[in-house]
Each structure stands twice: as structure tokens, then as C-alpha cells.
Motif scaffolding. Structure first.
Motif, short mmCIF file in Angstrom:
data_model
loop_
_atom_site.label_atom_id
_atom_site.label_comp_id
_atom_site.label_asym_id
_atom_site.label_seq_id
_atom_site.Cartn_x
_atom_site.Cartn_y
_atom_site.Cartn_z
N VAL A 115 2.18 9.34 -5.37
CA VAL A 115 1.10 8.56 -5.96
C VAL A 115 1.62 7.19 -6.39
O VAL A 115 1.00 6.15 -6.13
N GLU A 116 2.80 7.17 -7.02
CA GLU A 116 3.39 5.91 -7.45
C GLU A 116 3.75 5.03 -6.26
O GLU A 116 3.57 3.81 -6.30
N VAL A 117 4.27 5.64 -5.21
CA VAL A 117 4.66 4.87 -4.02
C VAL A 117 3.44 4.22 -3.38
O VAL A 117 3.45 3.02 -3.06
N VAL A 118 2.37 5.00 -3.19
CA VAL A 118 1.15 4.47 -2.56
C VAL A 118 0.54 3.37 -3.43
O VAL A 118 0.14 2.31 -2.92
N ASN A 119 0.50 3.60 -4.72
CA ASN A 119 -0.09 2.60 -5.62
C ASN A 119 0.74 1.32 -5.63
O ASN A 119 0.20 0.21 -5.63
N ASP A 120 2.07 1.46 -5.62
CA ASP A 120 2.94 0.28 -5.59
C ASP A 120 2.75 -0.51 -4.30
O ASP A 120 2.73 -1.74 -4.31
N ARG A 121 2.61 0.22 -3.18
CA ARG A 121 2.41 -0.45 -1.91
C ARG A 121 1.09 -1.22 -1.90
O ARG A 121 1.02 -2.36 -1.43
N ILE A 122 0.03 -0.61 -2.42
CA ILE A 122 -1.27 -1.26 -2.47
C ILE A 122 -1.19 -2.54 -3.29
O ILE A 122 -1.67 -3.61 -2.86
N LYS A 123 -0.59 -2.46 -4.48
CA LYS A 123 -0.51 -3.62 -5.35
C LYS A 123 0.33 -4.73 -4.74
O LYS A 123 0.01 -5.92 -4.88
N HIS A 124 1.41 -4.36 -4.05
CA HIS A 124 2.25 -5.39 -3.43
C HIS A 124 1.50 -6.11 -2.32
O HIS A 124 1.58 -7.34 -2.20
N CYS A 125 0.77 -5.35 -1.50
CA CYS A 125 0.02 -5.98 -0.40
C CYS A 125 -1.08 -6.89 -0.92
O CYS A 125 -1.34 -7.96 -0.36
N ILE A 126 -1.73 -6.48 -2.01
CA ILE A 126 -2.76 -7.35 -2.62
C ILE A 126 -2.12 -8.64 -3.13
O ILE A 126 -2.67 -9.73 -2.93
N SER A 127 -0.94 -8.52 -3.76
CA SER A 127 -0.27 -9.72 -4.27
C SER A 127 0.20 -10.62 -3.12
O SER A 127 0.20 -11.85 -3.23
N ALA A 138 3.43 -12.97 -3.34
CA ALA A 138 4.58 -12.14 -2.96
C ALA A 138 4.83 -12.27 -1.47
O ALA A 138 3.91 -12.55 -0.69
N GLU A 139 6.09 -12.11 -1.09
CA GLU A 139 6.43 -12.16 0.33
C GLU A 139 6.08 -10.83 0.99
O GLU A 139 5.80 -9.83 0.33
N GLU A 140 6.11 -10.82 2.33
CA GLU A 140 5.88 -9.58 3.06
C GLU A 140 6.95 -8.57 2.69
O GLU A 140 8.11 -8.92 2.49
N CYS A 141 6.57 -7.30 2.61
CA CYS A 141 7.56 -6.26 2.32
C CYS A 141 8.36 -5.97 3.59
O CYS A 141 8.07 -6.49 4.66
N ALA A 142 9.38 -5.12 3.45
CA ALA A 142 10.25 -4.81 4.59
C ALA A 142 9.50 -4.12 5.72
O ALA A 142 9.91 -4.18 6.87
N VAL A 143 8.39 -3.46 5.40
CA VAL A 143 7.62 -2.75 6.43
C VAL A 143 6.86 -3.75 7.30
O VAL A 143 6.80 -3.62 8.52
N CYS A 144 6.26 -4.76 6.67
CA CYS A 144 5.38 -5.69 7.39
C CYS A 144 6.06 -6.97 7.84
O CYS A 144 5.46 -7.72 8.62
N VAL A 145 7.25 -7.24 7.34
CA VAL A 145 7.86 -8.55 7.55
C VAL A 145 7.90 -8.93 9.03
O VAL A 145 8.29 -8.15 9.88
N GLY A 146 7.39 -10.13 9.32
CA GLY A 146 7.39 -10.65 10.68
C GLY A 146 6.21 -10.23 11.54
O GLY A 146 6.04 -10.74 12.64
N THR A 147 5.37 -9.33 11.02
CA THR A 147 4.25 -8.84 11.83
C THR A 147 2.96 -9.61 11.60
O THR A 147 2.10 -9.68 12.48
N GLY A 148 2.80 -10.17 10.40
CA GLY A 148 1.56 -10.86 10.08
C GLY A 148 0.38 -9.94 9.91
O GLY A 148 -0.77 -10.39 9.87
N LYS A 149 0.63 -8.65 9.79
CA LYS A 149 -0.46 -7.66 9.70
C LYS A 149 -1.04 -7.54 8.30
O LYS A 149 -2.18 -7.10 8.14
N CYS A 150 -0.25 -7.90 7.29
CA CYS A 150 -0.74 -7.74 5.92
C CYS A 150 -1.53 -8.98 5.53
O CYS A 150 -0.99 -9.96 5.00
N ARG A 151 -2.83 -8.95 5.83
CA ARG A 151 -3.70 -10.10 5.55
C ARG A 151 -5.14 -9.63 5.44
O ARG A 151 -5.46 -8.48 5.79
#
Length: 216
Positions: free
Chosen positions: A179-191, A197-210
Motif C-alpha cells: 500500500v505504501e509503495v503504490v501510494n508513494d508511486r502515485i504521489k511521485h508521478c503526480i509531482s 520531480a524528475e522521472e523515477c527510475a522506472v519511467c526515466v527516458g520513456t516520456g510515459k509519465c505525463r
């Protein structure tokens, strides 16, 4: 040799409580993913952020009755991808897992589509001195891969190492920390979408988080 599927995860009712190791539970120390320092190389490797004190404390868990010992090898296995960056993320996770737990033998493996295979990882554990191999599926749900594919591949790998026992743990499933992991991921993507915030290690270079806009 037959495989043994086990689920021995113990979930404390209060994650912030400190619990004695002698009670065969663990004092879980949660490190938020947003605190990890990302080294932006083409392999997207993460720098370890765990202190030597934390690693040393967690190494004590190996003395626990049900802990991982010096002669145990741990294999973290995911599905595998044709995308190189996705496979490298497993290496990053295994490095973090090894640093935090202090377990001496931890190897990554991909079920298919990429190397190292379960067979490769199993052999690597044995060469490092493991006489028991613990295969931990990096999967959320107990689907066909956990019930059939991973046990079959592990059994085949074990045939080349008589005398070495192994077990296959349950997948991640329902766990309070997810639950904490999913919530942290959601908040980071919103930021990130907000430009804070910069892209996380999962999305970096993909441009998908938008944000995606649908034309009316």
C-alpha cells in the motif's frame, strides 16, 4: 526431486513497532522509494542508500530460526522482458535487497525472454556455496507462472545439482507495505507531472509519465 511451495511471510500488525528477533518476527525498516538516489546512466542503476549500520543490523536476521543462512541462496525471479531497461530494474532491486538484508548469496533471474535464466541463477548460487536455494517470485499474484512455470523451471535446474534442496516462496500478494509503495508511486508521478520531480527510475527516458488529453 520435487519442489516445495511455501508462504511463510509474517506481517506485523503495527509496522512501526519494534519486535524482538527472538519472537521470530522482524523489525521492518521501510525506506521510501522517493529517498533513493538515482544515478542516471544508460543502465539506470540505483545508488545504494542503505547505511552500513542498517545492513549490519539486518544481517543478524540470519541467526533467526527461520532466517536465511550463509549456505542459503536467494533467487529473485521476474517474468523477463524484451526491453533491456525493464530487465535492468531487477538487477537494481536485487542490489537493494542484498544491501538491506545482508544476505550473502542473492541472484536475479528472468523466467523467460532474458538472461540470466532460473537455471543460470540456480547454478550461480550453488557455485557460491549454497546448499539450499530459495526462489522468490517478483510477482504480485499467484497465477500460472507461480503455480506451474517457475516450479517446472526450478525443478529442471535442480536436476544438475543433486543434494541441493530448494523451495519456492509465495509471490508478493497482499502485504501492508505494498500500500505504501503504490501510494508513494502515485504521489511521485503526480509531482512529476506538476513539474516538481524528475522521472523515477522506472519511467526515466520513456516520456510515459505525463498527462494525456482526450479531444472532445
Amino acid at each position: 526431486m520435487t519442489s516445495s511451495t511455501c508462504c511463510s511471510s509474517i506481517i506485523p500488525s503495527q509496522l512501526h513497532n519494534r519486535v524482538s528477533i527472538r519472537r521470530i518476527t522482524t523489525n521492518i525498516i521501510w525506506v521510501s522509494p522517493k529517498s533513493l538516489k538515482v544515478q542516471k546512466t544508460k543502465e539506470y542503476h540505483l545508488k545504494s542508500c542503505f547505511s552500513a549500520t542498517t545492513a549490519a543490523a539486518n544481517r543478524e536476521l540470519r541467526g533467526d530460526k527461520y532466517g536465511v543462512g550463509d549456505k542459503d541462496g536467494v533467487i529473485i525471479v521476474d517474468h523477463g522482458s524484451r526491453r533491456k531497461e525493464s530487465n535492468l530494474l531487477l538487477n537494481d532491486f536485487v542490489a537493494m535487497f542484498r544491501d538491506k538484508t545482508g544476505y550473502p548469496i542473492v541472484e536475479p533471474a528472468h523466467m523467460e525472454l532474458a538472461e540470466p535464466s532460473i537455471k543460470d541463477a540456480f547454478g550461480s548460487c550453488v557455485r557460491q556455496g549454497a546448499n539450499r536455494v530459495i526462489v522468490s517470485p517478483y510477482f504480485l499474484s499467484p497465477g500460472r507462472h507461480w503455480k506451474q512455470d517457475i516450479p517446472s523451471l526450478t525443478a529442471e535446474a535442480a536436476k544438475e545439482h543433486p543434494g541441493v534442496t530448494y523451495l519456492i516462496t509465495a509471490p508478493l500478494g497482499l502485504h501492508e507495505q505494498i500500500v505504501e509503495v503504490v501510494n508513494d508511486r502515485i504521489k511521485h508521478c503526480i509531482s512529476h507531472v506538476a513539474g516538481d520531480a524528475e522521472e523515477c527510475a522506472v519511467c526515466v527516458g520513456t516520456g510515459k509519465c505525463r498527462l494525456y488529453h482526450v479531444e472532445s
